[in-house]
Scaffold this motif. Structure first.
Motif, PDB file in Angstrom:
ATOM      1  N   UNK A   1     -29.631 -18.416 -12.142  1.00  0.00           N
ATOM      2  CA  UNK A   1     -30.715 -17.872 -11.685  1.00  0.00           C
ATOM      3  C   UNK A   1     -30.817 -17.861 -10.211  1.00  0.00           C
ATOM      4  N   UNK A   2     -30.561 -18.920  -9.615  1.00  0.00           N
ATOM      5  CA  UNK A   2     -30.546 -18.908  -8.207  1.00  0.00           C
ATOM      6  C   UNK A   2     -29.596 -17.854  -7.617  1.00  0.00           C
ATOM      7  N   UNK A   3     -28.216 -17.657  -8.139  1.00  0.00           N
ATOM      8  CA  UNK A   3     -27.310 -16.921  -7.636  1.00  0.00           C
ATOM      9  C   UNK A   3     -27.945 -15.392  -7.785  1.00  0.00           C
TER      10      UNK A   3
ATOM     11  N   UNK B   1     -29.213 -10.532  -4.709  1.00  0.00           N
ATOM     12  CA  UNK B   1     -30.098  -9.524  -4.305  1.00  0.00           C
ATOM     13  C   UNK B   1     -30.584  -9.460  -3.021  1.00  0.00           C
ATOM     14  N   UNK B   2     -30.683 -10.524  -2.136  1.00  0.00           N
ATOM     15  CA  UNK B   2     -31.010 -10.807  -1.037  1.00  0.00           C
ATOM     16  C   UNK B   2     -29.956 -10.458   0.013  1.00  0.00           C
ATOM     17  N   UNK B   3     -28.791 -10.628  -0.466  1.00  0.00           N
ATOM     18  CA  UNK B   3     -27.655 -10.663   0.372  1.00  0.00           C
ATOM     19  C   UNK B   3     -27.324  -8.908   0.485  1.00  0.00           C
ATOM     20  N   UNK B   4     -27.572  -8.307  -0.760  1.00  0.00           N
ATOM     21  CA  UNK B   4     -27.259  -7.012  -1.010  1.00  0.00           C
ATOM     22  C   UNK B   4     -28.368  -6.142   0.160  1.00  0.00           C
TER      23      UNK B   4
ATOM     24  N   UNK C   1     -30.720 -23.606  -2.868  1.00  0.00           N
ATOM     25  CA  UNK C   1     -30.953 -23.141  -4.297  1.00  0.00           C
ATOM     26  C   UNK C   1     -29.710 -22.837  -5.125  1.00  0.00           C
ATOM     27  N   UNK C   2     -28.734 -22.675  -4.732  1.00  0.00           N
ATOM     28  CA  UNK C   2     -27.160 -22.615  -5.192  1.00  0.00           C
ATOM     29  C   UNK C   2     -26.823 -23.776  -5.592  1.00  0.00           C
ATOM     30  N   UNK C   3     -26.739 -24.822  -4.933  1.00  0.00           N
ATOM     31  CA  UNK C   3     -25.973 -26.151  -5.105  1.00  0.00           C
ATOM     32  C   UNK C   3     -26.648 -27.481  -5.198  1.00  0.00           C
TER      33      UNK C   3
ATOM     34  N   UNK D   1     -33.741 -19.814 -18.691  1.00  0.00           N
ATOM     35  CA  UNK D   1     -33.399 -18.585 -19.672  1.00  0.00           C
ATOM     36  C   UNK D   1     -34.509 -17.456 -19.385  1.00  0.00           C
ATOM     37  N   UNK D   2     -35.700 -18.019 -19.480  1.00  0.00           N
ATOM     38  CA  UNK D   2     -36.629 -16.707 -19.391  1.00  0.00           C
ATOM     39  C   UNK D   2     -36.725 -16.186 -18.165  1.00  0.00           C
ATOM     40  N   UNK D   3     -36.712 -17.047 -17.120  1.00  0.00           N
ATOM     41  CA  UNK D   3     -36.650 -16.514 -15.707  1.00  0.00           C
ATOM     42  C   UNK D   3     -35.237 -15.652 -15.413  1.00  0.00           C
TER      43      UNK D   3
END
Length: 381
Positions: free
Chosen positions: A190-192, A197-200, A220-222, A248-250
């Protein structure tokens, strides 16, 4: 103290337990686990619209980042003025930082409420908020592959142990380990998804890079996924179901909402491009100067009008002269300011002779009218 949170949370869980208990049985462990999962789904359905507002607000805040940075530099020594300008900028762009945090702020008390309600499922209790004594006993006696939903491997204060609820510690580990790993993996995915999107957006140049945001992305990632795995043994098993279902919902909601917003922005970009092409001059056409306003703007209405040659202007003047001559004959010489002109200026039939009859001189080039210039009408004097 927080009964306004505990009662709604326990009531939603009670409703879903009645639904699944009717199908699977009131004492079935899956009925209780599903009641927790659908507690999450109910909450996320309620928060769906605020989540969409959150995404749009975050997108606008990211787009405003360069302008906000300029304001910070400009009003570095005047915090009051900086706050005023920041608020004005947010209002102009329709951004609200509070809406970006609203879904998360709402989920925190729900998580706390569920944790508290699950801790209160203990042997011998006569009630647990909306749950009565029989329902409390049903939860205590139920198990999922030998694991107890209301117990943790390392119970905290006021949390019932596995043995106190009649469970087996080995079975508790067997059920909890896969859920712990799943909770960590889904938290990372979810964090990835959000970070990608932010990096894009940063790569596309629509959002400015922010060192603080990069640090938060790494957390968030780790750090967060590792924290979930490490902290899971201290939480009741049902809370892990809550965490996995929530992630899962997120993940699914992000996919749907982001795809919808991307499609809307793509349509807006296409419409803007088509509008720009429609306003652009045709190939080979130069922008015209609006002499009436004295500006250099491109006036399409004037550019699209055909230029009236001098012959048509002269013919129009001659036609008016013939119409005047049809009322009565006027013979003789035509008086001019410089003296008398020889020859007949007009006859009774309206025929004109001489140089003042609108005829074009041999070899003369047609004279174009300036845009906005009015046609000269009337008789020559």
């Amino acid at each position: 103290m927080l009964d306004f949170i505990y009662y709604p949370v326990s009531w939603i869980m009670w409703v879903w337990h009645k639904v699944f208990g009717f199908v699977l049985g009131d004492d079935n462990g899956f009925a209780w686990a599903l009641s927790v999962v659908f507690l999450v789904f109910t909450l996320r359905v309620i928060l769906y619209k605020p989540f969409v507002v959150q995404v749009r607000s975050m997108r606008k805040m990211q787009e405003m980042a360069p302008e906000m940075q300029k304001l910070r530099k400009k009003y570095a020594n005047d915090r009051q003025k900086l706050a005023t300008e920041m608020q004005k900028l947010q209002q102009q762009n329709g951004a609200n930082p509070l809406m970006g945090c609203l879904p998360i702020l709402v989920q925190i008390p729900v998580f706390i409420g569920l944790f508290h309600v699950l801790r209160e499922f203990k042997p011998g209790k006569t009630e647990n908020y909306v749950f009565n004594a029989a329902e409390n006993a049903s939860f205590v006696d139920s198990s999922l592959f030998g694991a107890k939903l209301g117990s943790a491997i390392f119970p905290l204060q006021n949390t019932a142990s596995v043995e106190a609820l009649g469970g087996n510690l080995v079975s508790q580990w067997i059920v909890m380990i896969p859920l712990m790993i799943a909770a960590g993996i889904f938290t990372h995915i979810t964090a990835r998804h959000s970070v990608a999107r932010q990096q894009a957006q940063i790569a596309a140049g629509t959002v400015a890079a922010n060192p603080q945001a990069e640090i938060m992305q790494k957390l968030m990632l780790y750090v967060f996924p590792i924290g979930v795995v490490v902290g899971a043994p201290f939480l009741p098993l049902a809370v892990l179901f809550y965490w996995v279902a929530n992630n899962l919902w997120t993940l699914g909601q992000q996919y749907v909402v982001y795809r919808k917003i991307d499609a809307e922005e793509s349509d807006k970009a296409e419409k803007a491009t088509e509008s720009a092409k429609a306003r652009a001059p045709r190939p080979g056409q130069k922008p015209l100067r609006d002499v009436r306003r004295g500006s250099a703007e491109d006036v399409r209405e004037i550019a699209d009008e055909p230029i009236q040659p001098a012959e048509e202007e002269a013919a129009e003047a001659a036609s008016e002269a013939r119409a005047t001559g049809s009322d009565g004959a006027s013979a003789g010489t035509g008086a001019t300011p410089d003296g008398q002109r020889n020859g007949t200026a007009r006859n009774g039939n309206g025929n004109g002779s001489g140089n003042g009859n609108g005829q074009k001189k041999p070899g003369a080039k047609p004279v174009q009218k300036r845009p906005g210039a009015k046609a000269r009408r009337g008789k020559r004097r």
